[in-house]
Design a protein around this motif. Sequence first.
Motif, short mmCIF file in Angstrom:
data_model
loop_
_atom_site.label_atom_id
_atom_site.label_comp_id
_atom_site.label_asym_id
_atom_site.label_seq_id
_atom_site.Cartn_x
_atom_site.Cartn_y
_atom_site.Cartn_z
N ALA A 164 1.18 -1.13 -0.10
CA ALA A 164 -0.21 -0.09 -0.05
C ALA A 164 1.08 1.17 -0.06
O ALA A 164 0.87 2.41 -0.92
CB ALA A 164 -0.79 0.21 1.60
N ALA A 165 2.08 1.51 0.78
CA ALA A 165 3.11 2.63 1.02
C ALA A 165 3.66 2.21 -0.58
O ALA A 165 3.17 3.76 -0.48
CB ALA A 165 3.68 2.18 2.35
N ARG A 166 3.80 1.46 -1.15
CA ARG A 166 4.42 1.53 -2.27
C ARG A 166 3.64 2.08 -3.34
O ARG A 166 4.55 2.64 -4.41
CB ARG A 166 5.27 -0.03 -2.85
N PHE B 207 -1.14 6.01 8.37
CA PHE B 207 -1.59 6.86 6.34
C PHE B 207 -2.23 8.05 7.09
O PHE B 207 -3.26 7.73 8.05
CB PHE B 207 -2.57 5.83 5.66
N ARG B 208 -2.88 8.91 6.67
CA ARG B 208 -3.22 9.56 6.38
C ARG B 208 -4.34 9.52 5.18
O ARG B 208 -4.39 9.32 4.19
CB ARG B 208 -3.36 11.33 6.05
N ARG B 209 -6.34 9.50 5.58
CA ARG B 209 -6.93 8.96 4.79
C ARG B 209 -7.48 10.24 3.86
O ARG B 209 -7.93 11.23 4.96
CB ARG B 209 -8.33 8.11 5.17
N ILE C 140 -4.50 8.59 -0.31
CA ILE C 140 -4.22 8.08 0.97
C ILE C 140 -2.27 9.07 1.10
O ILE C 140 -1.53 8.68 0.12
CB ILE C 140 -3.89 6.79 1.38
N GLU C 141 -1.76 8.78 2.07
CA GLU C 141 -0.70 9.82 2.64
C GLU C 141 -0.77 9.01 3.53
O GLU C 141 -1.03 8.98 4.26
CB GLU C 141 -0.94 10.86 2.59
N LEU C 142 1.11 8.66 3.25
CA LEU C 142 2.17 8.39 4.44
C LEU C 142 1.74 9.67 5.51
O LEU C 142 2.08 10.72 4.90
CB LEU C 142 3.04 7.91 4.29
N THR C 143 2.18 9.08 6.76
CA THR C 143 2.83 10.29 8.19
C THR C 143 4.13 10.52 8.10
O THR C 143 4.19 9.01 7.43
CB THR C 143 1.68 9.58 9.26
N GLU C 144 3.71 10.62 8.50
CA GLU C 144 6.16 11.08 9.27
C GLU C 144 6.90 9.45 9.44
O GLU C 144 7.09 9.01 9.86
CB GLU C 144 6.42 12.22 10.35
#
Length: 302
Positions: free
Chosen positions: A20-22, A56-58, A63-67
């Motif tokens: 999911a991150a990739r 993740f930020r939904r 979606i966007e990865l958090t730090e």
Amino acid sequence: MAGLRRKLPPLTGMTVFEAAARLGSFTRAAAELGVTQAAVSRQIHLLEEAFGFPLFRRLHRRIELTEKGRLLSSATTSAFNLIADTVSDITKDEASDELAISATVAFSHFWLLPKISAFSRTYPQVKLRIITQDKSTDIESDDIDLAIRYGNGMWPDGQAEFLFDDEIFPVCSPEYLREIGEISTLAELVQYPLIANDTGDPTWTGWNEWLAAFSVQGPKRSTGLRCSFYTEAIYAALNGQGIALGWKRLVEDLLNQNRLVRLTDAAISTRNGYFVVLPRRQKKKEHAELLVRWLRTSSGAS
């Protein structure tokens, strides 16, 4: 070992998180893993509950990865790559020394294949697989041990070692030259069919650029054959259909066999060169170094 297991998160969840991150998408991760989007969302939710913070930020439709998610993603990707490389090393057939070589159609056809039998006679224990294609390859992901490329030596997927440069001049068949007679000036070239090949490669030298180097204006309307590939242009010249631009390294054997002849001493040197490119991340096969040394010797590179 028990202490290590307690520190590690569930590997199923980490596999889902890595995808999911990739891919930047739960939907694409589900498609790659062959599960439902709901299953991906549940695994990510379980991980976030176990960690006590979001990964993740939904956002709206993305979606966007958090730090902390970015830090975990970097570590997970590195760990998974290390595992994949190690598994590849320990499960490969140790009896197989096959080397996968990538080259363009023209280089493979006119330079590599006529010469590679000499390498095989010297090193019969090394099995070779030649991958011939003009489209760009990624040697890190396409299971290629080395690639031979023309360019400036700057490729992100590998470490390049210079082999040789080239020079370019007009060529045609001996029969065609007898038909048209000797060319006394370069300006006369535009009176005859100039065979060209289409390419989107900005490093490739075509007729207009070659003629401009000698202050000769190209023909306003070409009467020569246009081909899709350089190999086709050379075969058209061999068959007496006009004059092509000969890249010396590629047509040298044809010149030595008198199947092609050079029309003039005028030539231009290429801006770029040929390089052998080795993958950065993969462990280099022992026999790849043998092939690199042979390529340098065969090309006359020091």
